[in-house]
Scaffold this motif. Sequence first.
Motif, mmCIF file in Angstrom:
data_model
loop_
_atom_site.group_PDB
_atom_site.id
_atom_site.type_symbol
_atom_site.label_atom_id
_atom_site.label_comp_id
_atom_site.label_asym_id
_atom_site.label_seq_id
_atom_site.Cartn_x
_atom_site.Cartn_y
_atom_site.Cartn_z
ATOM 1 N N GLU A 1 15.751 18.638 -5.873
ATOM 2 C CA GLU A 1 15.133 18.142 -7.388
ATOM 3 C C GLU A 1 14.920 16.607 -7.730
ATOM 4 O O GLU A 1 14.083 16.429 -8.072
ATOM 5 C CB GLU A 1 16.115 18.975 -8.377
ATOM 6 N N GLU A 2 16.311 15.878 -7.026
ATOM 7 C CA GLU A 2 16.379 14.409 -7.321
ATOM 8 C C GLU A 2 15.131 13.893 -6.605
ATOM 9 O O GLU A 2 14.541 13.128 -7.041
ATOM 10 C CB GLU A 2 17.694 14.114 -6.837
ATOM 11 N N ASP B 1 0.875 -1.395 -0.088
ATOM 12 C CA ASP B 1 -0.013 0.077 0.026
ATOM 13 C C ASP B 1 0.861 1.068 -0.038
ATOM 14 O O ASP B 1 0.212 2.144 -0.405
ATOM 15 C CB ASP B 1 -0.808 0.040 1.195
ATOM 16 N N TYR B 2 2.272 1.071 0.574
ATOM 17 C CA TYR B 2 2.973 2.331 0.489
ATOM 18 C C TYR B 2 4.436 1.949 0.747
ATOM 19 O O TYR B 2 4.717 0.728 1.031
ATOM 20 C CB TYR B 2 2.415 3.181 1.771
ATOM 21 N N VAL B 3 4.936 2.930 0.748
ATOM 22 C CA VAL B 3 6.639 2.385 0.726
ATOM 23 C C VAL B 3 7.130 3.366 1.784
ATOM 24 O O VAL B 3 6.779 4.297 2.299
ATOM 25 C CB VAL B 3 7.557 2.739 -0.467
ATOM 26 N N GLU B 4 8.152 2.847 2.723
ATOM 27 C CA GLU B 4 8.716 3.497 3.954
ATOM 28 C C GLU B 4 10.253 3.478 3.561
ATOM 29 O O GLU B 4 10.935 2.538 3.286
ATOM 30 C CB GLU B 4 8.678 2.710 5.278
ATOM 31 N N ILE B 5 10.758 4.781 3.299
ATOM 32 C CA ILE B 5 12.143 5.024 2.829
ATOM 33 C C ILE B 5 13.167 5.195 3.839
ATOM 34 O O ILE B 5 12.686 5.575 5.146
ATOM 35 C CB ILE B 5 11.958 6.148 1.739
ATOM 36 N N GLY B 6 14.517 5.123 3.521
ATOM 37 C CA GLY B 6 15.287 5.682 4.578
ATOM 38 C C GLY B 6 15.665 7.137 4.514
ATOM 39 O O GLY B 6 16.085 7.660 3.573
ATOM 40 N N ILE B 7 15.617 7.870 5.704
ATOM 41 C CA ILE B 7 15.588 9.418 5.673
ATOM 42 C C ILE B 7 16.918 9.992 5.577
ATOM 43 O O ILE B 7 17.129 10.810 4.696
ATOM 44 C CB ILE B 7 14.870 9.818 7.009
ATOM 45 N N SER B 8 18.021 9.259 6.322
ATOM 46 C CA SER B 8 19.449 9.771 6.371
ATOM 47 C C SER B 8 19.825 9.787 4.934
ATOM 48 O O SER B 8 20.786 10.735 4.715
ATOM 49 C CB SER B 8 20.275 8.930 7.351
ATOM 50 N N GLU B 9 19.471 9.012 3.998
ATOM 51 C CA GLU B 9 20.143 8.804 2.890
ATOM 52 C C GLU B 9 19.720 10.123 1.785
ATOM 53 O O GLU B 9 20.382 10.461 0.969
ATOM 54 C CB GLU B 9 19.954 7.704 2.101
ATOM 55 N N LEU B 10 18.592 10.782 2.222
ATOM 56 C CA LEU B 10 17.981 11.755 1.452
ATOM 57 C C LEU B 10 19.276 13.217 1.592
ATOM 58 O O LEU B 10 19.479 14.015 0.683
ATOM 59 C CB LEU B 10 16.678 12.517 1.992
ATOM 60 N N ASN B 11 19.849 12.939 2.839
ATOM 61 C CA ASN B 11 20.702 14.038 2.908
ATOM 62 C C ASN B 11 22.065 14.118 1.701
ATOM 63 O O ASN B 11 22.469 15.410 1.861
ATOM 64 C CB ASN B 11 21.731 13.854 4.300
ATOM 65 N N GLY B 12 22.041 13.210 1.038
ATOM 66 C CA GLY B 12 23.218 13.044 -0.090
ATOM 67 C C GLY B 12 22.497 13.481 -1.542
ATOM 68 O O GLY B 12 22.994 13.669 -2.510
ATOM 69 N N LEU C 1 12.325 15.344 -5.534
ATOM 70 C CA LEU C 1 10.918 15.389 -6.229
ATOM 71 C C LEU C 1 10.767 14.559 -7.357
ATOM 72 O O LEU C 1 9.614 14.194 -7.931
ATOM 73 C CB LEU C 1 10.846 16.964 -6.519
ATOM 74 N N GLN C 2 11.796 14.313 -8.282
ATOM 75 C CA GLN C 2 11.654 13.333 -9.333
ATOM 76 C C GLN C 2 11.290 12.159 -9.020
ATOM 77 O O GLN C 2 10.425 11.272 -9.573
ATOM 78 C CB GLN C 2 12.924 13.394 -10.242
ATOM 79 N N ARG C 3 12.053 11.621 -7.715
ATOM 80 C CA ARG C 3 11.713 10.261 -7.389
ATOM 81 C C ARG C 3 10.175 10.119 -6.804
ATOM 82 O O ARG C 3 9.545 9.347 -6.984
ATOM 83 C CB ARG C 3 12.599 9.892 -6.425
ATOM 84 N N ALA C 4 9.640 11.335 -6.136
ATOM 85 C CA ALA C 4 8.496 11.392 -5.536
ATOM 86 C C ALA C 4 7.351 11.313 -6.686
ATOM 87 O O ALA C 4 6.415 10.628 -6.607
ATOM 88 C CB ALA C 4 8.527 12.569 -4.812
ATOM 89 N N ASP C 5 7.729 12.108 -7.685
ATOM 90 C CA ASP C 5 6.859 12.144 -8.881
ATOM 91 C C ASP C 5 6.538 10.473 -9.638
ATOM 92 O O ASP C 5 5.496 10.120 -9.821
ATOM 93 C CB ASP C 5 7.252 13.061 -9.976
ATOM 94 N N ALA C 6 7.734 9.970 -9.712
ATOM 95 C CA ALA C 6 7.759 8.606 -10.422
ATOM 96 C C ALA C 6 7.078 7.539 -9.306
ATOM 97 O O ALA C 6 6.479 6.670 -9.687
ATOM 98 C CB ALA C 6 9.253 8.244 -10.771
ATOM 99 N N LEU C 7 7.351 7.791 -8.069
ATOM 100 C CA LEU C 7 6.615 6.764 -7.082
ATOM 101 C C LEU C 7 5.152 7.123 -7.097
ATOM 102 O O LEU C 7 4.455 6.111 -7.027
ATOM 103 C CB LEU C 7 7.288 7.159 -5.705
ATOM 104 N N LYS D 1 13.061 17.889 3.272
ATOM 105 C CA LYS D 1 13.190 16.947 2.191
ATOM 106 C C LYS D 1 11.996 15.908 2.113
ATOM 107 O O LYS D 1 11.443 15.471 1.509
ATOM 108 C CB LYS D 1 14.485 16.168 2.044
ATOM 109 N N VAL D 2 11.863 15.283 3.652
ATOM 110 C CA VAL D 2 10.998 14.604 4.010
ATOM 111 C C VAL D 2 9.625 14.839 3.598
ATOM 112 O O VAL D 2 8.662 14.096 2.952
ATOM 113 C CB VAL D 2 10.958 14.090 5.495
ATOM 114 N N ALA D 3 9.390 16.066 3.683
ATOM 115 C CA ALA D 3 8.020 16.736 3.647
ATOM 116 C C ALA D 3 7.839 16.822 2.123
ATOM 117 O O ALA D 3 6.590 16.593 1.566
ATOM 118 C CB ALA D 3 8.022 18.071 3.926
#
Length: 259
Positions: free
Chosen positions: A38-39, A23-34, A41-47, A87-89
């Motif tokens: 823009e990157e 029903d959903y995905v749970e991602i790793g937050i700390s990796e967003l730091n790198g 948001l692109q993944r968010a749109d594709a997801l 970024k989480v938001a």
Amino acid sequence: MKIGCCMSLFDDRIFSLSQAGADYVEIGISELNGHSREEILQRADALKASGLSCLAGNLLFPGGMPLVGEAVDREKTADYLSDVLDKVALLGIHTIVFGSGKARAVPEGYSREKTWEQLRSLCSQLIAPAAESRDIVCCIEPLNRGECNILNTCSESARLVREVDKTSIRLLVDLYHFDLEREPRASLAGYRGLLAHAHIASAKNGRLFPQPGDGEDYASFFRALQEAGYEGSLSLEGSVKGDFLEFAGSSIRYLHTLF
């Protein structure tokens, strides 16, 4: 109950999770730091195009960022938290998980009492206001003693949640850690109103995703969650045998038969 799966936002298999029944995905937050906004948001749109929401995120702090002890840099921690939660938001996440065993571990020879005060201060003065301002709930994740040396049980973690006393700081139960620490299923009833997220994997089978006939009693776990008034989501967090999507799909289909 919604069932999701923990996976890196930058693993392309994430776009096929809906085919496995997630029903959903749970991602790793700390990796967003790198990664740039823009990157992300692109993944968010594709997801979103794949039919999945990004409901939750774990691994709030990287292992190299000490949260307790003499090496703590509160300003650096606050700056990191502000940036990564922005970024989480972008992903629409409303539930974040504070596990981060390496970051929160008590340093050798350091006072456990001071560590506790640092963790309470971190939650009440940094995490809670940062989360509240973004309409996010942060769940404390108990980690077994093999992974961390503090906040090992739901009982201990619930104590911290109650002492912090903020609606944005809640409790997570992870069946894998819960069973390794030999906590009784019936004890979950004592956390009514505190539980806001859950993880599941098998403690008997090397942290594999649940499967029919694998020797675990998952039904009693679901009954205990129900008795605790839990109405939140449940994420698969662990490992698989063979093809990831096939194994995850088998697990999701099985878990849906239990509640």
